[in-house]
Write a protein that holds these residues in place. Structure first.
Motif, PDB file in Angstrom:
ATOM      1  N   SER A  45      -6.399 -59.245  27.736  1.00 52.26           N
ATOM      2  CA  SER A  45      -6.328 -61.316  28.107  1.00 52.26           C
ATOM      3  C   SER A  45      -8.133 -61.612  27.394  1.00 52.26           C
ATOM      4  O   SER A  45      -8.373 -61.857  27.432  1.00 52.26           O
ATOM      5  CB  SER A  45      -5.530 -61.438  28.560  1.00 52.26           C
ATOM      6  OG  SER A  45      -6.691 -61.290  29.839  1.00 52.26           O
ATOM      7  N   GLN A  65      -3.539 -68.297  27.802  1.00 51.31           N
ATOM      8  CA  GLN A  65      -4.190 -67.115  27.685  1.00 51.31           C
ATOM      9  C   GLN A  65      -3.215 -66.134  26.829  1.00 51.31           C
ATOM     10  O   GLN A  65      -1.886 -66.749  26.594  1.00 51.31           O
ATOM     11  CB  GLN A  65      -4.285 -66.247  29.742  1.00 51.31           C
ATOM     12  CG  GLN A  65      -5.339 -66.699  30.064  1.00 51.31           C
ATOM     13  CD  GLN A  65      -6.665 -65.806  29.742  1.00 51.31           C
ATOM     14  OE1 GLN A  65      -6.560 -65.450  29.470  1.00 51.31           O
ATOM     15  NE2 GLN A  65      -7.697 -66.117  29.345  1.00 51.31           N
ATOM     16  N   TYR A  67      -1.976 -62.688  25.449  1.00 54.11           N
ATOM     17  CA  TYR A  67      -1.559 -60.602  26.357  1.00 54.11           C
ATOM     18  C   TYR A  67      -2.052 -60.256  24.896  1.00 54.11           C
ATOM     19  O   TYR A  67      -0.839 -60.680  24.157  1.00 54.11           O
ATOM     20  CB  TYR A  67      -0.667 -61.373  26.882  1.00 54.11           C
ATOM     21  CG  TYR A  67      -0.656 -61.413  28.640  1.00 54.11           C
ATOM     22  CD1 TYR A  67      -1.987 -62.418  28.611  1.00 54.11           C
ATOM     23  CD2 TYR A  67       0.480 -61.487  28.884  1.00 54.11           C
ATOM     24  CE1 TYR A  67      -1.555 -62.667  30.008  1.00 54.11           C
ATOM     25  CE2 TYR A  67       0.759 -61.381  30.045  1.00 54.11           C
ATOM     26  CZ  TYR A  67      -0.392 -62.323  30.591  1.00 54.11           C
ATOM     27  OH  TYR A  67      -0.859 -62.760  31.854  1.00 54.11           O
ATOM     28  N   GLY A  85       1.565 -64.686  26.325  1.00 57.29           N
ATOM     29  CA  GLY A  85       1.127 -66.138  26.503  1.00 57.29           C
ATOM     30  C   GLY A  85       2.052 -67.204  27.601  1.00 57.29           C
ATOM     31  O   GLY A  85       2.824 -67.394  27.230  1.00 57.29           O
ATOM     32  N   HIS A 206     -10.332 -61.892  34.876  1.00 51.28           N
ATOM     33  CA  HIS A 206     -11.241 -62.481  33.708  1.00 51.28           C
ATOM     34  C   HIS A 206     -13.148 -62.973  34.090  1.00 51.28           C
ATOM     35  O   HIS A 206     -12.531 -63.258  34.846  1.00 51.28           O
ATOM     36  CB  HIS A 206     -10.627 -63.867  33.233  1.00 51.28           C
ATOM     37  CG  HIS A 206      -9.309 -63.776  33.235  1.00 51.28           C
ATOM     38  ND1 HIS A 206      -8.089 -65.235  32.976  1.00 51.28           N
ATOM     39  CD2 HIS A 206      -8.439 -63.085  32.150  1.00 51.28           C
ATOM     40  CE1 HIS A 206      -7.054 -65.052  32.873  1.00 51.28           C
ATOM     41  NE2 HIS A 206      -7.221 -63.444  32.251  1.00 51.28           N
TER      42      HIS A 206
END
Length: 213
Positions: A45, A65, A67, A85, A206
Motif C-alpha cells: 500500500s 491509502q 492497495y 483504497g 506503514h
C-alpha cells in the motif's frame, strides 16, 4: 538551552508505504472455484497524510491509502484486476515518551471514513457469480463494494533537523482498520448483488516520512 522550536510547526505532510492484510479470503475462494488466479492476502500500500497541530498535543488530519494487488490471468485467458483504497479523517494525541530523547514522538490515533474494494474481470454480468463465470467480453465487468471504515493505531516518529526549515519526521505507523458496515456488491453501477464477504478491514503497517512547517 535553546528553545524547542518543534512545537511551533503546526502542519505536517507525509508520504507512507507499507503493507496491509485486508479481508479477501472468501473472495479468493470464490475466484479459485471459478478458475481465476487468487490475490495475495498481504497487499502493498502507498498513501499520503496531512496533519495539523491544534493546541500543544492534539493533531487532526486526513489520510488516504491505495492497495496495489495488480492483475492476474485465468487459464481461459480472462484477466482479473483487484484494487482498493480508502480515505479517513483522523485525530491523535502527540506526546514525548522520553525526556532524554526530545525528538522522539508517539501519537495514538483514531479515524473514520470510507473505502472501496473493486474487482475488474473480462465479461459482462448481472450478478457476482455470473460475472465470474460469464463468457469473455471486450467491455468487461467491474464489481465494487463500499465500506464505512474506522481505524485505531499509532505512530512512533523521530524528528530530524528539528530547528531548521528542513524539519523532517521519520517513523513507523501501525494499526487496525475495521469495516462496521459494507454495501452489497454492485455490478457496473447496476443493482447490487450478494457476493463473498470481503473488504479492506485488517491490520496495517506503514513506513512514513513527513515534512513539518
Amino acid at each position: 538551552m535553546s528553545p524547542d522550536t518543534t512545537e511551533e510547526k503546526r502542519n505536517t505532510a507525509y508520504v507512507a508505504a507499507g503493507i496491509a492484510h485486508p479481508r479477501i479470503v472468501l473472495l479468493n475462494q470464490t475466484l479459485n472455484r471459478a478458475g481465476y488466479p487468487i490475490f495475495s492476502a498481504t497487499a502493498p500500500s502507498v498513501g499520503v497524510r496531512v496533519d495539523r497541530r491544534i493546541g500543544p498535543h492534539t493533531r487532526v488530519g486526513a489520510t488516504g491509502q491505495a492497495y496495489l494487488w495488480g492483475s492476474g490471468i485465468s487459464q481461459t485467458g480472462r484477466a482479473t484486476t483487484l484494487q482498493g483504497g480508502y480515505g479517513l479523517l483522523t485525530v491523535g494525541y502527540e506526546f514525548r515518551p522520553l525526556s532524554a530523547l526530545p525528538a522522539l514522538r508517539i501519537t495514538p490515533r483514531v479515524g473514520a471514513g470510507a473505502g472501496l474494494l473493486q474487482l475488474r474481470i473480462s465479461g459482462v454480468a448481472s450478478s457476482v457469480t455470473e460475472a465470474l463465470l460469464s463468457p469473455e467480453s471486450s467491455s468487461g465487468s467491474t464489481i465494487r463494494r463500499r465500506s464505512l471504515l474506522v481505524s485505531a493505531g499509532g505512530t512512533v516518529e523521530y524528528h530530524l533537523f528539528r530547528n531548521t526549515a528542513a524539519h523532517l519526521r521519520l517513523g513507523l505507523e501501525g494499526g487496525y482498520l475495521a469495516a462496521p458496515s459494507s454495501t452489497a456488491w454492485g455490478i457496473d453501477g447496476r443493482t447490487s448483488s450478494p457476493g463473498p464477504d470481503a473488504g479492506l478491514g485488517g491490520p496495517f503497517v506503514h513506513l512514513v516520512i513527513g515534512r513539518s512547517w
